[in-house]
Design a protein around this motif. Sequence first.
Motif, PDB file in Angstrom:
ATOM      1  N   VAL A 403       0.854  -1.184   0.000  1.00 22.90           N
ATOM      2  CA  VAL A 403       0.000   0.000   0.000  1.00 22.90           C
ATOM      3  C   VAL A 403       0.894   1.239   0.000  1.00 22.90           C
ATOM      4  O   VAL A 403       2.117   1.140   0.087  1.00 22.90           O
ATOM      5  N   ALA A 404       0.265   2.401  -0.096  1.00 23.34           N
ATOM      6  CA  ALA A 404       1.021   3.648  -0.099  1.00 23.34           C
ATOM      7  C   ALA A 404       1.797   3.804   1.205  1.00 23.34           C
ATOM      8  O   ALA A 404       1.413   3.287   2.248  1.00 23.34           O
ATOM      9  N   ALA A 405       2.903   4.517   1.143  1.00 20.97           N
ATOM     10  CA  ALA A 405       3.703   4.800   2.338  1.00 20.97           C
ATOM     11  C   ALA A 405       4.123   6.269   2.307  1.00 20.97           C
ATOM     12  O   ALA A 405       4.779   6.678   1.352  1.00 20.97           O
ATOM     13  N   PRO A 406       3.720   7.051   3.310  1.00 23.01           N
ATOM     14  CA  PRO A 406       2.871   6.646   4.428  1.00 23.01           C
ATOM     15  C   PRO A 406       1.403   6.538   4.017  1.00 23.01           C
ATOM     16  O   PRO A 406       0.993   7.103   3.005  1.00 23.01           O
ATOM     17  N   MET A 407       0.624   5.824   4.848  1.00 21.01           N
ATOM     18  CA  MET A 407      -0.795   5.667   4.574  1.00 21.01           C
ATOM     19  C   MET A 407      -1.642   6.728   5.253  1.00 21.01           C
ATOM     20  O   MET A 407      -2.835   6.861   4.959  1.00 21.01           O
ATOM     21  N   GLY A 408      -1.061   7.491   6.176  1.00 25.69           N
ATOM     22  CA  GLY A 408      -1.830   8.494   6.913  1.00 25.69           C
ATOM     23  C   GLY A 408      -2.623   9.442   6.026  1.00 25.69           C
ATOM     24  O   GLY A 408      -3.824   9.645   6.246  1.00 25.69           O
ATOM     25  N   PRO A 409      -1.989  10.059   5.007  1.00 28.33           N
ATOM     26  CA  PRO A 409      -2.763  10.949   4.131  1.00 28.33           C
ATOM     27  C   PRO A 409      -3.899  10.230   3.406  1.00 28.33           C
ATOM     28  O   PRO A 409      -4.961  10.814   3.164  1.00 28.33           O
ATOM     29  N   VAL A 410      -3.693   8.961   3.061  1.00 27.29           N
ATOM     30  CA  VAL A 410      -4.742   8.177   2.391  1.00 27.29           C
ATOM     31  C   VAL A 410      -5.904   7.946   3.347  1.00 27.29           C
ATOM     32  O   VAL A 410      -7.078   8.077   2.974  1.00 27.29           O
ATOM     33  N   VAL A 411      -5.590   7.584   4.602  1.00 28.37           N
ATOM     34  CA  VAL A 411      -6.637   7.365   5.593  1.00 28.37           C
ATOM     35  C   VAL A 411      -7.401   8.656   5.850  1.00 28.37           C
ATOM     36  O   VAL A 411      -8.639   8.660   5.929  1.00 28.37           O
ATOM     37  N   ASP A 412      -6.689   9.763   5.959  1.00 32.12           N
ATOM     38  CA  ASP A 412      -7.332  11.061   6.191  1.00 32.12           C
ATOM     39  C   ASP A 412      -8.298  11.386   5.052  1.00 32.12           C
ATOM     40  O   ASP A 412      -9.461  11.744   5.277  1.00 32.12           O
ATOM     41  N   ALA A 413      -7.823  11.244   3.813  1.00 30.87           N
ATOM     42  CA  ALA A 413      -8.687  11.522   2.663  1.00 30.87           C
ATOM     43  C   ALA A 413      -9.859  10.548   2.616  1.00 30.87           C
ATOM     44  O   ALA A 413     -10.997  10.926   2.294  1.00 30.87           O
ATOM     45  N   GLY A 414      -9.605   9.268   2.940  1.00 28.89           N
ATOM     46  CA  GLY A 414     -10.671   8.277   2.939  1.00 28.89           C
ATOM     47  C   GLY A 414     -11.721   8.552   3.994  1.00 28.89           C
ATOM     48  O   GLY A 414     -12.925   8.338   3.756  1.00 28.89           O
ATOM     49  N   PRO A 453     -12.482  -5.819 -25.655  1.00 25.26           N
ATOM     50  CA  PRO A 453     -11.806  -6.495 -24.538  1.00 25.26           C
ATOM     51  C   PRO A 453     -12.791  -7.360 -23.753  1.00 25.26           C
ATOM     52  O   PRO A 453     -13.978  -7.036 -23.645  1.00 25.26           O
ATOM     53  N   SER A 454     -12.294  -8.451 -23.202  1.00 34.30           N
ATOM     54  CA  SER A 454     -13.132  -9.301 -22.354  1.00 34.30           C
ATOM     55  C   SER A 454     -13.052  -8.892 -20.889  1.00 34.30           C
ATOM     56  O   SER A 454     -13.964  -9.183 -20.110  1.00 34.30           O
ATOM     57  N   VAL A 455     -11.972  -8.231 -20.514  1.00 39.94           N
ATOM     58  CA  VAL A 455     -11.808  -7.765 -19.137  1.00 39.94           C
ATOM     59  C   VAL A 455     -11.213  -6.362 -19.159  1.00 39.94           C
ATOM     60  O   VAL A 455     -10.234  -6.108 -19.870  1.00 39.94           O
ATOM     61  N   ILE A 456     -11.814  -5.453 -18.385  1.00 43.39           N
ATOM     62  CA  ILE A 456     -11.277  -4.099 -18.202  1.00 43.39           C
ATOM     63  C   ILE A 456     -10.980  -3.917 -16.720  1.00 43.39           C
ATOM     64  O   ILE A 456     -11.870  -4.062 -15.881  1.00 43.39           O
ATOM     65  N   LEU A 457      -9.724  -3.642 -16.389  1.00 43.52           N
ATOM     66  CA  LEU A 457      -9.313  -3.440 -15.008  1.00 43.52           C
ATOM     67  C   LEU A 457      -8.940  -1.982 -14.788  1.00 43.52           C
ATOM     68  O   LEU A 457      -8.185  -1.403 -15.566  1.00 43.52           O
ATOM     69  N   VAL A 458      -9.476  -1.419 -13.727  1.00 43.17           N
ATOM     70  CA  VAL A 458      -9.129  -0.052 -13.315  1.00 43.17           C
ATOM     71  C   VAL A 458      -8.233  -0.181 -12.091  1.00 43.17           C
ATOM     72  O   VAL A 458      -8.628  -0.767 -11.073  1.00 43.17           O
ATOM     73  N   ARG A 459      -7.033   0.335 -12.197  1.00 46.02           N
ATOM     74  CA  ARG A 459      -6.007   0.100 -11.175  1.00 46.02           C
ATOM     75  C   ARG A 459      -5.597   1.417 -10.510  1.00 46.02           C
ATOM     76  O   ARG A 459      -5.317   2.408 -11.184  1.00 46.02           O
ATOM     77  N   GLN A 460      -5.541   1.380  -9.183  1.00 47.90           N
ATOM     78  CA  GLN A 460      -5.106   2.522  -8.378  1.00 47.90           C
ATOM     79  C   GLN A 460      -3.622   2.391  -8.081  1.00 47.90           C
ATOM     80  O   GLN A 460      -3.171   1.374  -7.544  1.00 47.90           O
ATOM     81  N   GLY A 461      -2.840   3.412  -8.423  1.00 48.68           N
ATOM     82  CA  GLY A 461      -1.404   3.336  -8.217  1.00 48.68           C
ATOM     83  C   GLY A 461      -0.981   3.553  -6.785  1.00 48.68           C
ATOM     84  O   GLY A 461       0.039   3.023  -6.347  1.00 48.68           O
ATOM     85  N   GLY A 462      -1.741   4.349  -6.021  1.00 53.21           N
ATOM     86  CA  GLY A 462      -1.409   4.611  -4.625  1.00 53.21           C
ATOM     87  C   GLY A 462      -2.488   4.072  -3.709  1.00 53.21           C
ATOM     88  O   GLY A 462      -3.196   3.117  -4.046  1.00 53.21           O
ATOM     89  N   GLY A 463      -2.644   4.698  -2.535  1.00 58.06           N
ATOM     90  CA  GLY A 463      -3.693   4.298  -1.608  1.00 58.06           C
ATOM     91  C   GLY A 463      -3.625   2.823  -1.263  1.00 58.06           C
ATOM     92  O   GLY A 463      -2.563   2.254  -1.014  1.00 58.06           O
ATOM     93  N   LEU A 464      -4.790   2.173  -1.255  1.00 61.26           N
ATOM     94  CA  LEU A 464      -4.855   0.735  -1.004  1.00 61.26           C
ATOM     95  C   LEU A 464      -4.536  -0.083  -2.249  1.00 61.26           C
ATOM     96  O   LEU A 464      -4.593  -1.305  -2.225  1.00 61.26           O
TER      97      LEU A 464
END
Length: 523
Positions: A403-414, A453-464
Amino acid sequence: MIEHPVLSPPTPVAFPTLLTRLRADLTAAGFTVDGVAERLGPVASAALHREQSLPALLATETGNGSSPPGGGLGGGPDACAVLIRLFTLGRPVPRPDVEAALPRLMVVGAVALRLVRVEGDEAAAGDVVATCDLRPYADDTHDWWVASDLSEIATRAPLRPDHVLGVGGASTTLASWTIRRPVDRVLDLGTGCGVQALHLAGHARSIVATDLSERALEFARFNAALAGLELDLRRGDLLDPVAGERFSLIVSNPPFVITPRADDVPLYEYRDGGRSGDAIVRSLVRGVQDALEPGGVAQFLGNWEVPRGRTWRDVWAAWLDGVALDAWVVQRETQDPAEYAELWSRDGGVVPGSPEHERLGAAWLRDFASRDVEAIGFGVVTLQRPLTDRQPWRSLDEASGPVAAPMGPVVDAGLRARTWLAEHSDEDVLGIAWSCAADVTEERHGRPGAEDPSVILVRQGGGLRRVVQAGTLLAAYLGVADGELTAGAALEAIATVLDLDPTGVRAELVPQIRDLIADGLLV
């Protein structure tokens, strides 16, 4: 049975003048996180993190490595190497080398602070031995030093039941996940040697730190003084020392390890809260509400038992029933009872494969079997007291990978995103022009030669680092989510182009859009 030393080692004491000299010497020696890593090199540093001391011992032997400018000790190891061998590896060091590595404090000052003892006649040039572990620690803007009891690699003996743990994986995980909003009053519950308090001092006006262990509080007092911080230290169990008080932020790395309640199983204060099973984490969930200000947040680590026939989400749904707090629980890993028993039966200095190790492992397995436990989860818990009288929200997620490092900003935004969603209707969501976050990418997979396409994946680079499989409608919406069109207008246009019922398009996509907003894929 595990044999422990009769007497507990002394805890350090804080004399302001001597601490000033100690800080100056440690800094001049390069005894910092970066300095130690550079001095040891990547191989020895990585081994030390695995609690393997031999590479570090070889790297700091007399004549090994190059000394920094002004750091040579008459042909012996440099000052940083001396301090590594003394405080981290627990090896005896000749007194002249220690005097040269600590020229302001000197050995007599280190003895006065109860950091070392001198073997034999103190006036003679004998060996100096550390009485505690003292290691550099840091964040992006601070260099600290953290004192704790000597580790197993230094003592080469089992830990004592009242052992005070230093910086470890759990404490750094909690520090990474903690939100860093400026706050007034903070509670560090179960402070141990005070690691979380060091971080909290950067954004809190006042810090109350509690622990059931008096020895832990003595180490926390020393570490705070060494860092130039003031803590309100109180002894007691969980929330008892702060009954009737409220805080803007509560953090806790509690003694959450599930330990059999048996006379022949050692109970270590740093890992065991004196309760059966996962009761300590459950009691925090049920009891922390009254200690939070409206809008206040509590964050802590924990283990939880998952009985046969239930899921971890079932367990948490039961724990949270009737709790008037928002709850975001992220399960980071899971172990079966045998894995858990193997891990903790060797903790504290028990040799794997020994009769003692097997006896302790059997105690753990019998304990889990008595409650029909199928799995044990570990993760990070974030609770928030709502500012208004509303239904609390729940978010129970799994994130076993990086996961992202640090995760604090992600948790705050979440937290902010989930709270906004809880307080706004679907029409409010549709009235905003959302954009895909900058770290979101799309992957399309299909058979060779296929038109679509048979599968479309949306991927998050940071956060979780979430990966979402997107259907045709969600992929179409994300393709136009650029902050120009409101979500409502975009869905209307998609329905028109695909000749679909707009009501059905909204019914399918609004829950998915809410989910992506919560985790920061849409902003």
